[in-house]
Design a protein around this motif. Structure first.
Motif, PDB file in Angstrom:
ATOM      1  N   ALA A 107       0.843  -1.214   0.000  1.00 57.74           N
ATOM      2  CA  ALA A 107       0.000   0.000   0.000  1.00 57.74           C
ATOM      3  C   ALA A 107       0.872   1.257   0.000  1.00 57.74           C
ATOM      4  O   ALA A 107       0.575   2.235  -0.690  1.00 57.74           O
ATOM      5  N   ALA A 108       1.960   1.217   0.762  1.00 52.79           N
ATOM      6  CA  ALA A 108       2.847   2.389   0.811  1.00 52.79           C
ATOM      7  C   ALA A 108       3.511   2.622  -0.541  1.00 52.79           C
ATOM      8  O   ALA A 108       3.667   3.774  -0.985  1.00 52.79           O
ATOM      9  N   MET A 109       3.883   1.527  -1.213  1.00 57.10           N
ATOM     10  CA  MET A 109       4.495   1.665  -2.543  1.00 57.10           C
ATOM     11  C   MET A 109       3.523   2.367  -3.491  1.00 57.10           C
ATOM     12  O   MET A 109       3.891   3.245  -4.260  1.00 57.10           O
ATOM     13  N   LYS A 110       2.260   1.963  -3.418  1.00 53.47           N
ATOM     14  CA  LYS A 110       1.256   2.569  -4.314  1.00 53.47           C
ATOM     15  C   LYS A 110       1.115   4.056  -4.002  1.00 53.47           C
ATOM     16  O   LYS A 110       0.935   4.882  -4.899  1.00 53.47           O
ATOM     17  N   GLU A 111       1.209   4.391  -2.744  1.00 50.33           N
ATOM     18  CA  GLU A 111       1.115   5.796  -2.322  1.00 50.33           C
ATOM     19  C   GLU A 111       2.303   6.593  -2.883  1.00 50.33           C
ATOM     20  O   GLU A 111       2.144   7.690  -3.406  1.00 50.33           O
TER      21      GLU A 111
ATOM     22  N   PHE B  86      12.144  -2.909 -15.611  1.00 54.42           N
ATOM     23  CA  PHE B  86      12.299  -2.114 -14.389  1.00 54.42           C
ATOM     24  C   PHE B  86      10.997  -1.971 -13.615  1.00 54.42           C
ATOM     25  O   PHE B  86      10.760  -0.918 -13.007  1.00 54.42           O
ATOM     26  N   CYS B  87      10.192  -3.014 -13.618  1.00 57.53           N
ATOM     27  CA  CYS B  87       8.916  -2.900 -12.905  1.00 57.53           C
ATOM     28  C   CYS B  87       8.928  -3.624 -11.555  1.00 57.53           C
ATOM     29  O   CYS B  87       8.799  -2.966 -10.517  1.00 57.53           O
ATOM     30  N   LEU B  88       9.104  -4.949 -11.565  1.00 53.90           N
ATOM     31  CA  LEU B  88       8.836  -5.692 -10.327  1.00 53.90           C
ATOM     32  C   LEU B  88       9.661  -5.232  -9.130  1.00 53.90           C
ATOM     33  O   LEU B  88       9.139  -5.069  -8.035  1.00 53.90           O
ATOM     34  N   GLU B  89      10.966  -4.996  -9.349  1.00 48.05           N
ATOM     35  CA  GLU B  89      11.799  -4.577  -8.211  1.00 48.05           C
ATOM     36  C   GLU B  89      11.469  -3.148  -7.771  1.00 48.05           C
ATOM     37  O   GLU B  89      11.689  -2.766  -6.633  1.00 48.05           O
ATOM     38  N   ALA B  90      10.900  -2.361  -8.712  1.00 51.66           N
ATOM     39  CA  ALA B  90      10.627  -0.951  -8.405  1.00 51.66           C
ATOM     40  C   ALA B  90       9.255  -0.739  -7.775  1.00 51.66           C
ATOM     41  O   ALA B  90       8.949   0.366  -7.332  1.00 51.66           O
ATOM     42  N   VAL B  91       8.424  -1.785  -7.756  1.00 51.95           N
ATOM     43  CA  VAL B  91       7.074  -1.606  -7.216  1.00 51.95           C
ATOM     44  C   VAL B  91       6.802  -2.543  -6.034  1.00 51.95           C
ATOM     45  O   VAL B  91       5.739  -2.487  -5.435  1.00 51.95           O
ATOM     46  N   SER B  92       7.786  -3.403  -5.725  1.00 52.98           N
ATOM     47  CA  SER B  92       7.593  -4.379  -4.645  1.00 52.98           C
ATOM     48  C   SER B  92       8.351  -3.926  -3.405  1.00 52.98           C
ATOM     49  O   SER B  92       9.526  -3.561  -3.501  1.00 52.98           O
ATOM     50  N   PRO B  93       7.700  -3.967  -2.237  1.00 52.46           N
ATOM     51  CA  PRO B  93       8.396  -3.529  -1.030  1.00 52.46           C
ATOM     52  C   PRO B  93       9.469  -4.501  -0.561  1.00 52.46           C
ATOM     53  O   PRO B  93      10.375  -4.130   0.167  1.00 52.46           O
ATOM     54  N   ASP B  94       9.350  -5.765  -0.965  1.00 48.10           N
ATOM     55  CA  ASP B  94      10.327  -6.763  -0.512  1.00 48.10           C
ATOM     56  C   ASP B  94      10.335  -7.940  -1.487  1.00 48.10           C
ATOM     57  O   ASP B  94       9.530  -7.992  -2.414  1.00 48.10           O
TER      58      ASP B  94
ATOM     59  N   SER C 207       7.055  -9.960  -1.950  1.00 47.75           N
ATOM     60  CA  SER C 207       6.068  -9.310  -2.836  1.00 47.75           C
ATOM     61  C   SER C 207       6.494  -9.454  -4.294  1.00 47.75           C
ATOM     62  O   SER C 207       5.652  -9.598  -5.177  1.00 47.75           O
ATOM     63  N   PHE C 208       7.797  -9.380  -4.551  1.00 45.23           N
ATOM     64  CA  PHE C 208       8.314  -9.560  -5.916  1.00 45.23           C
ATOM     65  C   PHE C 208       7.883 -10.935  -6.429  1.00 45.23           C
ATOM     66  O   PHE C 208       7.367 -11.086  -7.531  1.00 45.23           O
ATOM     67  N   GLN C 209       8.091 -11.942  -5.573  1.00 50.11           N
ATOM     68  CA  GLN C 209       7.760 -13.315  -5.980  1.00 50.11           C
ATOM     69  C   GLN C 209       6.261 -13.475  -6.209  1.00 50.11           C
ATOM     70  O   GLN C 209       5.833 -14.101  -7.177  1.00 50.11           O
ATOM     71  N   LYS C 210       5.454 -12.864  -5.310  1.00 53.65           N
ATOM     72  CA  LYS C 210       3.988 -12.962  -5.473  1.00 53.65           C
ATOM     73  C   LYS C 210       3.569 -12.277  -6.761  1.00 53.65           C
ATOM     74  O   LYS C 210       2.695 -12.759  -7.484  1.00 53.65           O
ATOM     75  N   ALA C 211       4.181 -11.124  -7.059  1.00 54.15           N
ATOM     76  CA  ALA C 211       3.826 -10.388  -8.279  1.00 54.15           C
ATOM     77  C   ALA C 211       4.153 -11.241  -9.512  1.00 54.15           C
ATOM     78  O   ALA C 211       3.375 -11.302 -10.462  1.00 54.15           O
TER      79      ALA C 211
ATOM     80  N   PRO D 141      11.659   3.739  -2.788  1.00 50.84           N
ATOM     81  CA  PRO D 141      12.497   2.581  -2.475  1.00 50.84           C
ATOM     82  C   PRO D 141      12.341   1.461  -3.510  1.00 50.84           C
ATOM     83  O   PRO D 141      11.267   1.276  -4.076  1.00 50.84           O
ATOM     84  N   VAL D 142      13.439   0.747  -3.723  1.00 46.44           N
ATOM     85  CA  VAL D 142      13.463  -0.379  -4.668  1.00 46.44           C
ATOM     86  C   VAL D 142      13.969  -1.578  -3.868  1.00 46.44           C
ATOM     87  O   VAL D 142      14.837  -1.418  -3.009  1.00 46.44           O
ATOM     88  N   VAL D 143      13.429  -2.759  -4.148  1.00 48.13           N
ATOM     89  CA  VAL D 143      13.952  -3.928  -3.442  1.00 48.13           C
ATOM     90  C   VAL D 143      15.210  -4.404  -4.181  1.00 48.13           C
ATOM     91  O   VAL D 143      15.158  -4.704  -5.376  1.00 48.13           O
ATOM     92  N   PRO D 144      16.355  -4.415  -3.491  1.00 44.48           N
ATOM     93  CA  PRO D 144      17.584  -4.824  -4.181  1.00 44.48           C
ATOM     94  C   PRO D 144      17.531  -6.308  -4.557  1.00 44.48           C
ATOM     95  O   PRO D 144      17.214  -7.151  -3.722  1.00 44.48           O
ATOM     96  N   VAL D 145      17.807  -6.601  -5.826  1.00 48.81           N
ATOM     97  CA  VAL D 145      17.815  -7.999  -6.282  1.00 48.81           C
ATOM     98  C   VAL D 145      19.129  -8.289  -7.003  1.00 48.81           C
ATOM     99  O   VAL D 145      19.813  -7.376  -7.463  1.00 48.81           O
ATOM    100  N   ASP D 146      19.460  -9.578  -7.070  1.00 55.42           N
ATOM    101  CA  ASP D 146      20.659  -9.987  -7.802  1.00 55.42           C
ATOM    102  C   ASP D 146      20.292 -11.155  -8.726  1.00 55.42           C
ATOM    103  O   ASP D 146      19.158 -11.650  -8.695  1.00 55.42           O
ATOM    104  N   GLN D 147      21.262 -11.591  -9.513  1.00 55.68           N
ATOM    105  CA  GLN D 147      21.003 -12.644 -10.507  1.00 55.68           C
ATOM    106  C   GLN D 147      20.483 -13.922  -9.842  1.00 55.68           C
ATOM    107  O   GLN D 147      19.550 -14.561 -10.327  1.00 55.68           O
ATOM    108  N   GLU D 148      21.093 -14.264  -8.706  1.00 54.30           N
ATOM    109  CA  GLU D 148      20.717 -15.502  -8.030  1.00 54.30           C
ATOM    110  C   GLU D 148      19.238 -15.475  -7.625  1.00 54.30           C
ATOM    111  O   GLU D 148      18.481 -16.417  -7.862  1.00 54.30           O
TER     112      GLU D 148
END
Ligand SMILES: C[S@@+](CC[C@H](N)C(=O)[O-])C[C@H]1O[C@@H](n2cnc3c(N)ncnc32)[C@H](O)[C@@H]1O
Length: 288
Positions: free
Chosen positions: A27-31, A189-197, A200-204, A238-245
């Motif tokens: 919800a905060a991300m959407k805000e 540049f969507c999932l990591e930029a809209v997911s708080p963690d 959420s990235f995985q659920k998206a 905020p963006v959730v930091p992700v890596d290749q793994e």
């Protein structure tokens, strides 16, 4: 999160603090996204040095060449009728190669301001962002003598709709009913930029899987090790930091086979103070 607003007094310090406090929610991300300014975002990311077509180590030429190679070469299995671009934002570059192979492209974004920016380009309205150099570059990569106005026409003809999306919803395109599942999903540049963690990235990603046919492809471009980015002057999200793994493991856990995974490290002079991105990934994955 003060009053639901993204704030910035410097280099991403507030988002980091919020993440530590576990206060950032979907919800905060959407805000936060209420403050996204399409014109500023385009200016931060889609002019030189990040879009310098005289250099192969500039970000945009790297992305365009990945998309070109996957769509035109490789095994040649990225084709079909329907392609959905997830979280299009105000940009069209991500579809320049794909529009040669998909006749029914659906662009999507959470924000009406971004959908409006795309529609204005589709209608050829004056005073929209100038994509000429991007169109020219895509034509040069294809080497078929296509002119940039022809390319623009082909893309405009292939795009059939620009609709709302929420990747956090189990039915991301609701209330739009998709006549047929997509042959291909593209997302940049969507999932990591809209997911708080990461959860959420995985659920998206799971939610998006419902839009894709079995054996369909997901072409995803994203930021590596990024913790924030600027969406308007003085506003950081905020963006959730992700890596290749993590990206590979998440795709596999969502039922994809990884076909190609490429990474790009940002040269020092591409760090222009609008984010803390370390690199970019490009992945081609196939839904089992
Ligand atoms: C970093 S921008 C990427 C824009 C574009 N694809 C590009 O390559 O530059 C992230 C996009 O995700 C959109 N977005 C925000 N929340 C979203 C959500 N819940 N579902 C889908 N897209 C969302 C934003 O409006 C924004 O356009």
């Amino acid at each position: 999160l003060k009053g639901g607003k993204a704030q910035s007094s410097g280099r991403g310090d507030v988002p980091e603090m919020e993440r530590a406090d576990k206060e950032v929610s979907v919800a905060a991300m959407k805000e936060y996204y209420k403050q996204f300014d399409p014109r500023s975002y385009l200016r931060y990311n889609y002019i030189p040095p990040r879009a310098d077509f005289t250099r192969t180590d500039s970000i945009v030429p790297w992305k365009l060449s990945c998309l070109h190679l996957i769509v035109f070469h490789a095994i040649g299995d990225v084709h079909g009728r329907t392609l959905i671009d997830i979280g299009s934002g105000p940009t069209i570059y991500q579809l320049l190669s794909a529009c040669e192979h998909f006749s029914n492209i659906i662009m999507t974004d959470f924000l009406e301001v971004n959908r409006q920016e795309i529609r204005r380009w589709l209608h050829g309205e004056p005073d929209t962002f100038d994509w000429t150099a991007f169109l020219q570059h895509a034509c040069e990569l294809e080497g078929k003598g296509c002119s940039w106005p022809e390319k623009a026409k082909r893309l405009r003809t292939a795009i059939h709709d620009v609709i709302p999306i929420d990747v956090h919803s189990p039915n991301p395109l609701h209330p739009y009913s998709l006549p047929e599942l997509a042959d291909c999903l593209v997302s940049s540049f969507c999932l990591e930029a809209v997911s708080p963690d990461r959860t959420s990235f995985q659920k998206a990603l799971t939610n998006l899987g419902t839009l894709l046919k079995p054996n369909g492809h997901f072409l995803m471009i994203g930021a590596l090790d990024e913790s924030y980015y600027q969406v308007a002057d003085g506003v950081h999200i905020p963006v959730v930091p992700v890596d290749q793994e993590f990206v590979s493991a998440t795709l596999k856990s969502c039922g994809y086979e990884i076909c190609t995974f490429q990474c790009y490290t940002l040269p020092q002079d591409m760090k222009v103070g609008v984010d803390d991105v370390a690199g970019i990934f490009f992945v081609k994955a196939k839904k089992k």
